[in-house]
Design an enzyme around this catalytic site. Structure first.
Site, PDB file in Angstrom:
ATOM      1  CB  SER A 239       9.255  -1.830   6.764  1.00 26.42           C
ATOM      2  OG  SER A 239       9.130  -3.177   6.526  1.00 26.42           O
ATOM      3  CG  HIS A 380       6.313  -2.463   2.324  1.00 29.40           C
ATOM      4  ND1 HIS A 380       5.514  -2.425   3.677  1.00 29.40           N
ATOM      5  CD2 HIS A 380       7.500  -2.866   2.973  1.00 29.40           C
ATOM      6  CE1 HIS A 380       6.133  -2.553   4.696  1.00 29.40           C
ATOM      7  NE2 HIS A 380       7.500  -3.025   4.362  1.00 29.40           N
TER       8      HIS A 380
END
Length: 402
Positions: A239, A380
């Site tokens: 990320s 994610h």
């Protein structure tokens, strides 16, 4: 891909939301076209480094803080005897640089495989919630330390907020967002503030630059550890920390390979796609991550003098691995693939393979080239499947030295 006049790459219309194509990796701002590896390293690469610094991540101050290391603990029986677990404190600065008790300190956790015949390759990655969290889990999946050690890899990590707090004074209402647990964040350390004062406000570095700086300081320690192969240290991140890992690898050529996991906008995903998180969205929510100039491209992505394929190109000719997740639409998986794909020409120019795919591969079908890529099911996160593919890529591209 086709080159058109004016320094642009013509790409299929469906790939971008902004017309005009992508900046050509070979064409300098003055129109000079590089045709050799020497010209890339002498002209285009330094130009791109300056552009990314001044227009996106901010310029890293060229000052040095003295670093002192202290081994807090060492356990040669960790992971059922398979690993030596080391906790190292990295302290920065000289007396008087910062208020007493507020000196920057980083707590680095290192696992090294026992029984190795020589220095080992190692993954270095920042974590979000602290070293204990990635060892045992809690709010997220623990990292597969034992499996990586069994495969012959060391692992080193530290919490990113020890380098610079991920808060914004204006957004949170905190009186001084430069402190976290009583310590100064790097961005507000007096030595760096003094260096920044001489620079244009829009070019001053943001949190991503500070986190990248911290990765290089961890590397300073690792190159001095005789059990670590300093020529095979892989910088990795997930990320926002995947963005920082790429920027660290671009700036610090000691990193042998870079891994970007779900890095999205500001990482590998192309800004000109306007899919998922956009420049406007990311600079509105997280202005602290970037230099001030980057927010000026919100809604004006077509005027960017670069796009994220050129960040990947700055890692060349070293291996880079890009990982996406099928349900992580905010990070724009297809945009991440395209960011990797359009870096390919620079790898070819430098005499190594680029990416071994011209179209998005199926889910769970890794592309094992020097620019590696996979997309997996799910959302994610950085999962055990991702780590396994990172290690596969390192096995392939960073073999043991004889």
């Amino acid at each position: 891909m086709t080159r058109v006049a004016g320094g642009w790459l013509k790409v299929p219309e469906a790939e971008l939301s902004v017309p005009g194509g992508l900046p050509d990796p070979f064409v300098c701002l003055d129109g000079f076209r590089v045709t050799s590896a020497a010209e890339w390293f002498e002209r285009r690469r330094p130009e791109l480094m300056g552009l990314f610094a001044r227009q996106m991540y901010g310029v890293t101050p060229q000052v040095t803080l003295p670093m002192r290391t202290h081994v807090r603990s060492e356990d040669a029986t960790a992971l059922d005897g398979r690993s030596t677990r080391i906790e190292v404190r990295l302290a920065f600065g000289s007396p008087g640089d910062a208020p007493v008790g507020a000196e920057p300190t980083l707590n680095l956790l290192v696992h090294l495989p026992n029984g190795a015949a020589g220095p080992v390759p190692l993954f270095l990655a920042l974590n979000f919630r602290g070293n204990h969290e990635v060892e045992v889990g809690g709010q997220g999946e623990p990292w597969p330390f034992a499996h990586l050690v069994e495969r012959g890899y060391g692992v080193a990590t530290l919490c990113y907020e020890e380098i610079e707090p991920d808060v914004d004074g204006q957004a949170t209402g905190k009186a001084d967002a430069g402190h976290w647990s009583g310590r100064l964040g790097i961005l507000r350390h007096p030595v760096f503030l003094a260096a920044d004062a001489a620079r244009r406000a829009g070019e001053r570095w943001g949190s991503l630059g500070a986190w990248a700086w911290g990765l290089s300081r961890a590397m300073d320690y690792l190159v001095g550890n005789p059990r670590v192969d300093a020529m095979r240290v892989i910088v990795a991140g997930h990320s926002r920390l995947g963005k920082a890992a790429l920027w660290a690898a671009a700036q610090d050529l000691r990193f042998a390979m870079a891994v970007s996991n779900n890095s999205g906008c500001g990482g590998v995903a192309l800004s000109r796609r306007l899919v998922g998180e956009t420049v406007d969205a990311i600079t509105s929510r997280f202005p602290r991550w970037f230099c001030g100039n980057f927010a000026g491209y919100a809604g004006r992505e077509g005027t960017l003098p670069f796009d994220q394929h050129l960040l990947v190109a700055l890692v060349a000719p070293r291996p880079v691995y890009v990982a996406s997740a099928e349900d992580d639409t905010w990070a724009d998986p297809y945009g991440e693939f395209l960011g990797a794909r359009y870096a390919d020409p620079i790898y070819q120019l430098l005499g190594v393979e680029g990416i071994g795919a011209t179209s998005m591969p199926p889910v769970s079908s890794p592309v094992p080239s020097r620019i590696g890529y996979h997309i997996r099911p799910g959302g994610h996160a950085m999962t055990a499947y991702d780590w396994e593919r990172f290690a596969d890529a390192a096995d392939r591209h960073l073999p043991a030295r004889v």
